[in-house]
Motif scaffolding. Structure first.
Motif, PDB file in Angstrom:
ATOM      1  N   ILE A  59      16.953  -6.575   2.152  1.00 21.70           N
ATOM      2  CA  ILE A  59      15.931  -6.874   1.147  1.00 21.70           C
ATOM      3  C   ILE A  59      14.780  -5.882   1.290  1.00 21.70           C
ATOM      4  N   ASP A  60      14.348  -5.275   0.171  1.00 18.27           N
ATOM      5  CA  ASP A  60      13.202  -4.357   0.200  1.00 18.27           C
ATOM      6  C   ASP A  60      11.907  -5.156   0.299  1.00 18.27           C
ATOM      7  N   VAL A  61      11.095  -4.827   1.327  1.00 24.01           N
ATOM      8  CA  VAL A  61       9.905  -5.601   1.658  1.00 24.01           C
ATOM      9  C   VAL A  61       8.671  -4.718   1.702  1.00 24.01           C
ATOM     10  N   PHE A  62       7.563  -5.270   1.212  1.00 21.75           N
ATOM     11  CA  PHE A  62       6.244  -4.665   1.412  1.00 21.75           C
ATOM     12  C   PHE A  62       5.426  -5.676   2.191  1.00 21.75           C
ATOM     13  N   TYR A  63       4.852  -5.251   3.322  1.00 23.01           N
ATOM     14  CA  TYR A  63       3.987  -6.132   4.104  1.00 23.01           C
ATOM     15  C   TYR A  63       2.535  -5.747   3.833  1.00 23.01           C
ATOM     16  N   LEU A  64       1.768  -6.696   3.335  1.00 20.29           N
ATOM     17  CA  LEU A  64       0.363  -6.466   3.008  1.00 20.29           C
ATOM     18  C   LEU A  64      -0.518  -6.925   4.156  1.00 20.29           C
ATOM     19  N   VAL A  65      -1.228  -5.996   4.765  1.00 19.23           N
ATOM     20  CA  VAL A  65      -2.154  -6.316   5.843  1.00 19.23           C
ATOM     21  C   VAL A  65      -3.483  -6.791   5.249  1.00 19.23           C
ATOM     22  N   PHE A  66      -4.039  -6.026   4.300  1.00 29.27           N
ATOM     23  CA  PHE A  66      -5.266  -6.400   3.595  1.00 29.27           C
ATOM     24  C   PHE A  66      -5.168  -5.920   2.166  1.00 29.27           C
ATOM     25  N   LEU A  67      -5.467  -6.800   1.226  1.00 28.22           N
ATOM     26  CA  LEU A  67      -5.460  -6.420  -0.181  1.00 28.22           C
ATOM     27  C   LEU A  67      -6.601  -5.437  -0.461  1.00 28.22           C
ATOM     28  N   ASP A  68      -7.764  -5.690   0.120  1.00 32.87           N
ATOM     29  CA  ASP A  68      -8.909  -4.802  -0.070  1.00 32.87           C
ATOM     30  C   ASP A  68      -8.632  -3.481   0.644  1.00 32.87           C
ATOM     31  N   GLY A  69      -8.262  -2.469  -0.103  1.00 33.24           N
ATOM     32  CA  GLY A  69      -7.905  -1.170   0.465  1.00 33.24           C
ATOM     33  C   GLY A  69      -6.402  -0.954   0.511  1.00 33.24           C
TER      34      GLY A  69
END
Length: 175
Positions: A59-69
């Motif tokens: 599965i292709d995944v994007f991990y978001l650490v912080f939306l701001d930036g």
């Protein structure tokens, strides 16, 4: 250090580094047996998850650490390693903890977006420019791990984060 007190700073970048940190702390505190118990427990849990997802689609995944930036976890991070073990492929091809372009996010079009409670409100992510154009958002595949500490701290708790990620990516084998 200025007061003559020994100071130890550890920064594990991957699961192997976590094992080494646990082993070192166990030696320093004369709790080698407990350290080995923790490491072996981690290895057992990781192997169970690997076995469950083996042979399943990646599965292709994007991990978001912080939306701001638009900060994320790239190659060489323990989060990237967790995604891979859980049966995913991190779409981010940069090293470390980079800011990621919205254009690349849309172009790579992840199937799943995973984040932690501190990263930003899910409603904001869904409405954010670029994010709203991804298959992950269109299909309702945005997942938030239950606790920041099981995903963002290099400790034995990462196996809890790994289990959650694997359940997000492959719920069919964890029900």
């Amino acid at each position: 250090e200025n007061m003559g007190i020994p100071v130890l700073v550890m920064e594990a970048k991957n699961i192997e580094g976590i094992y080494k940190s646990i082993k070192l702390l166990a030696e320093i505190t004369e709790a080698e047996e407990k350290g080995e118990e923790i490491i072996n427990g981690m290895k057992t849990e990781i192997n169970k998850i690997k076995e469950k997802v083996e042979g399943l689609p990646t599965i292709d995944v994007f991990y978001l650490v912080f939306l701001d930036g638009n900060w994320t976890a790239g190659k060489g991070t323990f989060i990237d390693e967790l995604i891979t073990i859980a049966g995913g492929r991190n779409i981010v091809d940069l090293e470390g903890w980079p800011q990621y372009s919205i254009e690349e996010l849309v172009k790579k079009n992840p199937d799943v977006i995973i984040t932690a409670p501190h990263a930003g409100n899910v409603e904001d992510i869904i409405k954010a420019e670029g994010y709203k154009d991804t298959d992950a958002v269109k299909n309702g595949n945005i997942f938030v791990v239950s606790d920041d500490n099981i995903i963002s701290r290099a400790s034995s708790r990462l196996v809890l984060g790994l289990k959650e990620i694997a359940e997000f990516l492959h719920p069919e084998v964890f029900n």
